[in-house]
Every structure is written in structure tokens, then in C-alpha cells.
Write a protein that holds these residues in place. Structure first.
Motif, PDB file in Angstrom:
ATOM      1  N   THR A  30       0.833  -1.193   0.087  1.00 37.36           N
ATOM      2  CA  THR A  30      -0.009  -0.047   0.100  1.00 37.36           C
ATOM      3  C   THR A  30       0.941   1.277  -0.152  1.00 37.36           C
ATOM      4  N   ASN A  31       2.151   1.181   0.274  1.00 36.02           N
ATOM      5  CA  ASN A  31       2.956   2.322   0.339  1.00 36.02           C
ATOM      6  C   ASN A  31       4.531   1.814   0.379  1.00 36.02           C
ATOM      7  N   GLU A  32       5.319   2.598  -0.445  1.00 33.00           N
ATOM      8  CA  GLU A  32       6.704   2.102  -0.394  1.00 33.00           C
ATOM      9  C   GLU A  32       7.743   3.183   0.012  1.00 33.00           C
ATOM     10  N   ILE A  33       7.180   4.354   0.614  1.00 34.15           N
ATOM     11  CA  ILE A  33       8.072   5.198   1.087  1.00 34.15           C
ATOM     12  C   ILE A  33       8.541   4.662   2.438  1.00 34.15           C
ATOM     13  N   SER A  34      10.047   4.750   2.645  1.00 31.53           N
ATOM     14  CA  SER A  34      10.758   4.541   3.821  1.00 31.53           C
ATOM     15  C   SER A  34      10.342   3.051   4.193  1.00 31.53           C
ATOM     16  N   PHE A  35       9.885   2.193   3.310  1.00 36.90           N
ATOM     17  CA  PHE A  35       9.368   0.861   3.608  1.00 36.90           C
ATOM     18  C   PHE A  35       8.367   0.864   4.809  1.00 36.90           C
ATOM     19  N   GLU A  36       7.338   1.769   4.723  1.00 38.84           N
ATOM     20  CA  GLU A  36       6.484   1.747   5.694  1.00 38.84           C
ATOM     21  C   GLU A  36       5.161   1.553   4.899  1.00 38.84           C
ATOM     22  N   ASP A  37       4.236   0.796   5.361  1.00 37.97           N
ATOM     23  CA  ASP A  37       2.920   0.551   4.854  1.00 37.97           C
ATOM     24  C   ASP A  37       1.989   0.228   5.718  1.00 37.97           C
ATOM     25  N   ARG A  38       0.810   0.408   5.396  1.00 37.02           N
ATOM     26  CA  ARG A  38      -0.404   0.124   6.419  1.00 37.02           C
ATOM     27  C   ARG A  38      -0.622  -1.290   6.600  1.00 37.02           C
ATOM     28  N   LYS A  39      -0.297  -2.305   5.804  1.00 36.25           N
ATOM     29  CA  LYS A  39      -0.263  -3.718   6.069  1.00 36.25           C
ATOM     30  C   LYS A  39       1.047  -4.113   6.634  1.00 36.25           C
ATOM     31  N   GLN A  40       1.853  -3.325   6.745  1.00 28.22           N
ATOM     32  CA  GLN A  40       2.978  -3.788   7.679  1.00 28.22           C
ATOM     33  C   GLN A  40       3.924  -5.032   7.193  1.00 28.22           C
ATOM     34  N   ILE A  41       3.937  -4.880   5.621  1.00 32.41           N
ATOM     35  CA  ILE A  41       4.725  -6.078   5.017  1.00 32.41           C
ATOM     36  C   ILE A  41       6.027  -6.058   5.398  1.00 32.41           C
ATOM     37  N   PHE A  42       6.835  -4.920   5.156  1.00 38.49           N
ATOM     38  CA  PHE A  42       8.070  -4.770   5.520  1.00 38.49           C
ATOM     39  C   PHE A  42       8.396  -4.945   7.082  1.00 38.49           C
ATOM     40  N   ARG A  43       7.752  -4.524   7.943  1.00 40.75           N
ATOM     41  CA  ARG A  43       7.945  -4.853   9.474  1.00 40.75           C
ATOM     42  C   ARG A  43       7.752  -6.474   9.720  1.00 40.75           C
ATOM     43  N   LEU A  44       6.887  -6.999   8.991  1.00 41.54           N
ATOM     44  CA  LEU A  44       6.520  -8.277   9.256  1.00 41.54           C
ATOM     45  C   LEU A  44       7.657  -9.131   8.992  1.00 41.54           C
ATOM     46  N   ILE A  45       8.576  -8.656   7.786  1.00 41.30           N
ATOM     47  CA  ILE A  45       9.513  -9.691   7.194  1.00 41.30           C
ATOM     48  C   ILE A  45      10.670  -9.278   8.246  1.00 41.30           C
ATOM     49  N   LEU A  46      10.915  -8.200   8.730  1.00 37.46           N
ATOM     50  CA  LEU A  46      11.890  -7.859   9.819  1.00 37.46           C
ATOM     51  C   LEU A  46      11.683  -8.652  10.967  1.00 37.46           C
ATOM     52  N   LEU A  47      10.526  -8.732  11.488  1.00 33.43           N
ATOM     53  CA  LEU A  47      10.154  -9.512  12.666  1.00 33.43           C
ATOM     54  C   LEU A  47      10.295 -11.032  12.597  1.00 33.43           C
TER      55      LEU A  47
END
Length: 294
Positions: A75-92
Motif C-alpha cells: 500500500t505504500n513504499e516510502i521508507s518501507f512503511e505501509d499500512r499492511k506492515q509487510i516490511f515490518r512483518l519480514i523484519l520481525l
């Protein structure tokens, strides 16, 4: 039929505003009917009785024995920040299982800008995530699917996996969580948003924060920038819950029992007759004095 008749009457009452009537017709044709077929009967997304899980995994090149899956748009690519938290999900996920070769995370995703799976769109998403993985030094056990798939193929993906995992900060309905639950998967997610009206989840704790700046422009109509109204998964609780789902057989079996109950719960609440009668009743009351247009 009764629903369509009521809807057509409603459309006629909007004849003075063709832009609005066309939008309502689009909602009916492309959304309501589609999801009636997908979810009300439970015939598309379901647990497959005769399904060779290992064969399907081998065909996809998966070597991991236990797999989490997330299905949702970027839903968003800026600073790897998105509402669905895909990038944070991968990190965790990497923080918990980065050194465990037996546990995988499958990310089925498209870009929400156009939902395209053209060569250029797929290549753009591939490079986006390659860059993200490289920056964060993640090299193991995260698999990506960027192309479009049929509902039947997606159902096979759910059947191949062991847990649907989401830390999305907000869902209007939560289609993919419902799909996974219908397919018999335990769902681990924040106990927040629309989907909890239809399914029970393995609850991942969360706290409310102010909306992240990169998301404010997109979501400012829905969030108050000054208030703590944006749910964020609690890292410690995430780690505890996903580790336990993998390591504790009794805990996982308990999640499977919840998953079985979820299917019945969904089919009961999304019963065709109940939905048709409810919406028909609402539409029949929309006389000229009650329709409120923007």
C-alpha cells in the motif's frame, strides 16, 4: 433475484446523478456479487481433502518444513512503511527465524497502485524487495509471489502452508484473512479491524501510536494525525506467539481447532439469504427523501 430487484430500484432513484448511480452499479457488479460467490458457499476457499502438500512445495521450490503465509497488497513504499506492515512483518519474522532453515515466510503481494502483474510491475516489486532484503541483510527463508493467481491456486497456497500471519494495521474487511480461515488455516493477527467480526485469531498484542508520517498523506482522511489511533503490533508478543505456534504442538493444535470453528462461523454470518434479505431491506427503505448524496 430479490437483491438485484431492490438494487435496480435504488439505482433508478439515483438517475439524476449518473456519476453516483454508475458507481453504485460498479460496486454491485464487481464487488458484492464477486464476494458472494467467493465466500458465501465456501466452495472456492476450503481445506482440500486430497492434497499432496509436499509435492506442491517441491514444485514451488520450497525447502522449509513449516510455513507462514501473508497475502496482501503493497500500500505504500516510502521508507518501507505501509499500512499492511509487510516490511515490518519480514523484519520481525527474520528476527525470530532467521537462523532456522525449517521455517519459511511466503509473501503473496501486488502493488495496490494498479494491482498489475505485468512484467514491468513484477520486476519493480522484485527489485523493491531485493533492495529491502539487501539493506536488512536478510537472505533466508522468505519467498515472494508477485504474479496474479486464480482463486483456486491461492487456495492451494493456503493449504500448503501452516499459519496465516498478519500484523496489518487496518483492514476494511480483511479478505485474505477470511480466505485463509475458510481454507482451514490458523490465523495469527492483531485483534483489531473488521475481520474480527467474522473470525477468531491467535491474538498478537498491539499498541496505538500516531500515524507514521510516510502514511499520513494517503490516510489523513481516515486518521487524526495528532491522536494515537494507528495500531502497531507489539514486537515481544509477536515473537512469543509465532515461536509458540511453531514449537508448541498443543498450542498449534488449539489454533487448528479455532480454525475449524472459524469456517462454520464465517459461513453462518455470510449466509446468502441473510445478506440478501438485509441489504434488500435497507435498499427498499431508500426513498427519495432518505438518499443522502455527497
Amino acid at each position: 433475484r430479490s437483491f438485484r430487484n431492490s438494487f435496480e430500484k435504488f439505482i433508478k432513484k439515483l438517475s439524476s446523478r449518473p456519476d453516483i448511480s454508475e458507481k453504485f452499479r460498479e460496486i454491485y457488479d464487481k464487488i458484492i456479487i464477486d464476494y458472494f460467490y467467493l465466500y458465501c458457499d465456501g466452495n472456492v476457499f476450503t481445506k482440500l481433502s486430497e492434497f499432496d502438500k509436499e509435492k506442491f512445495k517441491n514444485e514451488l521450490g520450497l525447502t522449509t518444513k513449516f510455513n507462514f503465509i501473508f497475502n496482501g497488497a503493497i500500500t505504500n513504499e516510502i521508507s518501507f512503511e505501509d499500512r499492511k506492515q509487510i516490511f515490518r512483518l519480514i523484519l520481525l519474522f527474520n528476527k525470530v527465524f532467521g537462523d532456522n532453515k525449517d521455517v519459511g515466510l511466503i509473501i503473496k503481494t501486488l502493488n495496490a497502485d494498479n494491482y498489475s502483474s505485468s512484467y514491468m510491475a513484477v520486476d519493480k516489486n522484485r527489485k523493491l524487495f531485493e533492495n529491502f532484503l539487501k539493506i536488512n541483510k536478510i537472505s533466508n527463508n522468505v519467498y515472494f509471489i508477485f504474479n496474479n493467481q486464480t482463486d483456486e491456486q491461492i487456495n492451494m497456497l493456503y493449504n500448503m502452508c501452516d499459519v496465516y500471519l498478519s500484523i496489518s494495521s487496518g483492514e476494511g474487511f480483511g479478505y485474505t484473512l477470511i480466505e485463509a480461515a475458510l481454507a482451514g488455516l490458523p490465523v495469527a493477527a492483531i485483534n483489531y479491524s473488521a475481520y474480527i467480526e467474522l473470525i477468531d485469531v491467535t491474538k498478537i498484542g498491539h499498541r496505538m501510536i500516531k500515524i507514521p508520517t510516510p502514511l499520513y498523506e494517503v490516510y489523513s482522511p481516515f486518521f487524526d494525525f495528532e491522536e494515537e489511533c494507528f495500531p502497531l503490533a507489539d514486537e515481544e508478543d509477536f515473537i512469543k506467539k509465532v515461536k509458540r505456534l511453531y514449537e508448541d504442538k498443543d498450542y498449534y493444535n488449539g489454533a487448528l481447532e479455532i480454525a475449524k470453528n472459524n469456517r462454520n462461523k464465517i459461513l453462518s454470518k455470510l449466509d446468502k439469504e441473510k445478506i440478501v434479505n438485509k441489504i434488500s431491506s435497507i435498499l427498499s427503505k431508500c426513498d427519495d427523501n432518505r438518499i443522502i448524496l455527497p
